[in-house]
Scaffold this active site. Structure first.
Site, short mmCIF file in Angstrom:
data_model
loop_
_atom_site.label_atom_id
_atom_site.label_comp_id
_atom_site.label_asym_id
_atom_site.label_seq_id
_atom_site.Cartn_x
_atom_site.Cartn_y
_atom_site.Cartn_z
N SER A 10 6.91 25.50 30.89
CA SER A 10 6.21 24.46 30.12
C SER A 10 6.55 23.05 30.58
CB SER A 10 6.54 24.61 28.62
OG SER A 10 7.93 24.46 28.39
N GLU A 87 15.69 24.04 26.01
CA GLU A 87 15.85 25.25 26.81
C GLU A 87 17.07 26.05 26.34
OE1 GLU A 87 13.44 25.67 29.07
OE2 GLU A 87 12.64 23.71 28.55
#
Length: 227
Positions: A10, A87
């Protein structure tokens, strides 16, 4: 000081942090796989999404985008804090060489940070591992989370790779399988047939006609006639 970060999921279309330079390119020795669970963005703990991670593969290359953050330690710290929160399912930060298309043999940048994950379900609770394409597609087609659904994540990655001119067969194949699952799901939803006004009137009239059993008990002569 300068910090470089490589994005292959992403981050390619939605970096979300302040950067000073963005460069298209690739890293060597890794391939993109959908083997990592996401439970707080595109999925939930009960129904995890499948998102990208990297798997070591000797002859492979992985296209993506490298982001450069300049401006000193404080600016780098803010960017890294954001990335670590985002993340959080990735348990490793790996240093890699980054290559540009115009010179695929000589690294354009060394020491580029990339978020990866340990391919072990025991040491990494977010690692799902590989699965048949059909199973992954069903999971991606149905997973949803606070940031949206899992299928959009995949479709946006597919579009991003197309936009940068480096489509990936694996991503396209998985996206098409998800589309197949969604199409099959939509055909299973039966839409009730809407009755026309004429049919409703006809059925109402039919239902209002008395039967022989409703008439005969009140008219003995009618009984004698029918016998």
């Amino acid at each position: 000081m300068v910090m470089w970060v490589f994005g292959y999921g992403s981050l390619v279309w939605n970096p979300g942090f302040h950067y000073d330079e963005k460069v298209l390119g690739f890293i060597k020795g890794y391939k993109r796989v959908f083997d990592l669970a996401c439970i707080d963005h595109r999925g939930t703990p009960e129904h995890p999404a499948r998102t990208c991670t990297l798997e070591k593969a000797e002859e492979a290359i992985c296209w993506g985008t490298a982001f450069c953050v300049r401006g000193g330690p404080e600016k780098e710290r803010l960017a890294m804090e954001y990335l670590e929160r985002r993340e959080c399912e990735y348990d490793l930060k790996t240093s890699v060489d980054f290559y540009k298309e115009d010179d695929p043999l000589k690294p354009a940048v060394t020491g580029v940070i990339v978020f990866t994950s340990t391919p072990d379900k025991v040491s990494n609770k977010y690692y799902l591992g590989p699965a048949p394409l059909e199973d992954m597609a069903r999971q991606i087609a149905t997973a949803n989370g606070p940031c949206g659904n899992n299928r959009d994540y995949l479709f946006l990655l597919e579009k991003a790779m197309h936009d940068i001119g480096h489509e990936e067969d694996y991503v396209i194949e998985l996206a098409n399988e998800v589309r197949k699952v969604l199409a099959e799901s939509s055909t299973k939803k039966v839409t009730p047939v809407k009755e026309s006004r004429a049919s409703r009137v006809a059925n109402k009239s039919k239902n209002n006609v008395p039967t022989a059993h409703q008439i005969l008990p009140h008219h003995p002569e009618a009984v004698a006639t029918t016998i």
